[in-house]
Design a protein around this motif. Structure first.
Motif, PDB file in Angstrom:
ATOM      1  N   ARG A 165       0.834  -1.203   0.000  1.00  0.00           N
ATOM      2  CA  ARG A 165       0.000   0.000   0.000  1.00  0.00           C
ATOM      3  C   ARG A 165       0.873   1.258   0.000  1.00  0.00           C
ATOM      4  O   ARG A 165       0.626   2.207  -0.747  1.00  0.00           O
ATOM      5  CB  ARG A 165      -0.911   0.017   1.222  1.00  0.00           C
ATOM      6  N   CYS A 166       1.897   1.250   0.837  1.00  0.00           N
ATOM      7  CA  CYS A 166       2.798   2.400   0.958  1.00  0.00           C
ATOM      8  C   CYS A 166       3.514   2.658  -0.364  1.00  0.00           C
ATOM      9  O   CYS A 166       3.634   3.802  -0.809  1.00  0.00           O
ATOM     10  CB  CYS A 166       3.806   2.149   2.080  1.00  0.00           C
ATOM     11  N   ILE A 167       3.982   1.595  -1.008  1.00  0.00           N
ATOM     12  CA  ILE A 167       4.715   1.736  -2.270  1.00  0.00           C
ATOM     13  C   ILE A 167       3.803   2.297  -3.359  1.00  0.00           C
ATOM     14  O   ILE A 167       4.199   3.184  -4.128  1.00  0.00           O
ATOM     15  CB  ILE A 167       5.328   0.384  -2.697  1.00  0.00           C
ATOM     16  N   ILE A 168       2.550   1.801  -3.419  1.00  0.00           N
ATOM     17  CA  ILE A 168       1.607   2.297  -4.430  1.00  0.00           C
ATOM     18  C   ILE A 168       1.306   3.771  -4.178  1.00  0.00           C
ATOM     19  O   ILE A 168       1.318   4.593  -5.097  1.00  0.00           O
ATOM     20  CB  ILE A 168       0.301   1.466  -4.405  1.00  0.00           C
ATOM     21  N   GLU A 169       1.023   4.118  -2.920  1.00  0.00           N
ATOM     22  CA  GLU A 169       0.616   5.493  -2.589  1.00  0.00           C
ATOM     23  C   GLU A 169       1.763   6.487  -2.697  1.00  0.00           C
ATOM     24  O   GLU A 169       1.570   7.643  -3.073  1.00  0.00           O
ATOM     25  CB  GLU A 169       0.038   5.542  -1.170  1.00  0.00           C
ATOM     26  N   MET A 170       2.971   6.055  -2.359  1.00  0.00           N
ATOM     27  CA  MET A 170       4.072   7.000  -2.233  1.00  0.00           C
ATOM     28  C   MET A 170       5.134   6.854  -3.312  1.00  0.00           C
ATOM     29  O   MET A 170       6.232   7.383  -3.177  1.00  0.00           O
ATOM     30  CB  MET A 170       4.713   6.863  -0.857  1.00  0.00           C
ATOM     31  N   GLU A 171       4.811   6.165  -4.388  1.00  0.00           N
ATOM     32  CA  GLU A 171       5.808   5.907  -5.438  1.00  0.00           C
ATOM     33  C   GLU A 171       6.446   7.206  -5.936  1.00  0.00           C
ATOM     34  O   GLU A 171       7.674   7.314  -5.998  1.00  0.00           O
ATOM     35  CB  GLU A 171       5.171   5.152  -6.606  1.00  0.00           C
ATOM     36  N   GLN A 172       5.619   8.192  -6.291  1.00  0.00           N
ATOM     37  CA  GLN A 172       6.169   9.442  -6.830  1.00  0.00           C
ATOM     38  C   GLN A 172       6.980  10.192  -5.782  1.00  0.00           C
ATOM     39  O   GLN A 172       8.024  10.783  -6.099  1.00  0.00           O
ATOM     40  CB  GLN A 172       5.036  10.327  -7.374  1.00  0.00           C
ATOM     41  N   TYR A 173       6.504  10.180  -4.548  1.00  0.00           N
ATOM     42  CA  TYR A 173       7.238  10.842  -3.454  1.00  0.00           C
ATOM     43  C   TYR A 173       8.624  10.218  -3.286  1.00  0.00           C
ATOM     44  O   TYR A 173       9.636  10.921  -3.177  1.00  0.00           O
ATOM     45  CB  TYR A 173       6.438  10.715  -2.152  1.00  0.00           C
ATOM     46  N   ILE A 174       8.678   8.888  -3.291  1.00  0.00           N
ATOM     47  CA  ILE A 174       9.953   8.179  -3.098  1.00  0.00           C
ATOM     48  C   ILE A 174      10.889   8.420  -4.280  1.00  0.00           C
ATOM     49  O   ILE A 174      12.078   8.701  -4.093  1.00  0.00           O
ATOM     50  CB  ILE A 174       9.698   6.665  -2.889  1.00  0.00           C
ATOM     51  N   LEU A 175      10.358   8.354  -5.503  1.00  0.00           N
ATOM     52  CA  LEU A 175      11.199   8.580  -6.685  1.00  0.00           C
ATOM     53  C   LEU A 175      11.755  10.003  -6.708  1.00  0.00           C
ATOM     54  O   LEU A 175      12.880  10.236  -7.151  1.00  0.00           O
ATOM     55  CB  LEU A 175      10.403   8.313  -7.961  1.00  0.00           C
ATOM     56  N   SER A 176      10.971  10.960  -6.198  1.00  0.00           N
ATOM     57  CA  SER A 176      11.415  12.360  -6.183  1.00  0.00           C
ATOM     58  C   SER A 176      12.406  12.651  -5.076  1.00  0.00           C
ATOM     59  O   SER A 176      13.350  13.424  -5.254  1.00  0.00           O
ATOM     60  CB  SER A 176      10.207  13.298  -6.019  1.00  0.00           C
TER      61      SER A 176
END
Length: 261
Positions: A165-176
């Motif tokens: 769930r965290c990876i799906i929701e925060m993918e763009q945040y983590i990549l940035s």
């Protein structure tokens, strides 16, 4: 023009909202059940089209149902994501300021690690570094349990990683925010936290994607640079890797999600 939203779509959305995230097989069962209850045309292979209709109506609300993959077993999952909010505001209503700081520092440990995991000991040691408000280790243990219950973290044998769930929701945040280390899987093109990395060109692949991609190959080679893939392939024994020690290492790399070999 967007397809019409029916009561079947609304029921599906309500159930998904109550769960937060749903495994693919459960989502397919829910799709069928919603269509049957509301007497709407059902096609077993049209779940993604069904969800697209919902998403077209969610767009003005800056929300979206996104599909992602479990890094542990490769199964598809669906989660409702708020596109208008950042990682901080998504969690701010549920957690205190120092709990959010503990989560951010835990995320740092996990993403910057070699295998996509952080030990409970290392996380609990972060309590002394909190700038917002100090937290006792006993308190931190309870907070970690809540993060697991709320599906932001997953725990296995005292090792923590980011929940699907965290990876799906925060993918763009983590990549940035982790541009130097965060990467997408070369096969499925989703964010890869637990992965193997090519020693020659540096591309990464999820472990389930590694296993699937190399299943039919006698000599595994990198899909990007074609160099020999030197990592142990999860669930497979190479012809030259039949000794118990090497087999054990291959199994361990699958269990722990070894990033570098």
């Amino acid at each position: 023009m967007a397809a019409q939203m029916t009561d079947a779509h609304r029921r599906f959305l309500q159930v998904l909202m109550s769960h937060g995230i749903m495994e693919g097989s459960e989502a397919r069962k829910l799709h069928r059940r919603c269509c049957e209850i509301h007497k709407v045309y059902y096609a077993h292979d049209k779940l993604d089209d069904f969800i697209s209709t919902i998403n077209s109506h969610l767009q003005p609300l800056f929300m979206q149902i996104r599909k992602g993959m479990s890094e542990g077993d490769g199964r598809a999952h669906y989660a409702l994501v708020n596109l208008a909010e950042t990682e901080i505001t998504k969690m701010a209503s549920d957690y205190t300021e120092n709990e959010l700081e503990l989560f951010r520092k835990t995320m740092d440990l996990i993403i910057l690690s070699e295998n996509g995991f952080a030990s409970s000991t290392d996380i609990l040691n972060l309590t002394d570094q909190l700038k917002t408000k100090k937290m006792k280790k006993k308190e931190a243990e309870q907070v970690l349990k809540v993060f697991v219950e709320d599906k932001w973290l997953s725990e296995r044998n005292g090792e923590y990683t980011l929940h699907t769930r965290c990876i799906i929701e925060m993918e763009q945040y983590i990549l940035s925010n982790y541009q130097d280390v965060a990467r997408k899987c070369n096969i499925c093109h989703s964010l890869a936290i637990q992965s193997q990395i090519c020693e020659s060109c540096g591309i990464g692949m999820h472990l389930p994607c590694v296993r699937k991609y190399f299943r039919a190959q006698t000599e595994p080679r990198c899909p990007q640079c074609n160099d020999f893939w030197s990592c142990d392939i999860p669930g497979m024994n190479r012809i030259d890797s039949q000794s118990p020690s090497k087999t054990g290492r291959a199994e361990k790399s699958f269990i722990l999600g070894t990033r570098r070999c």
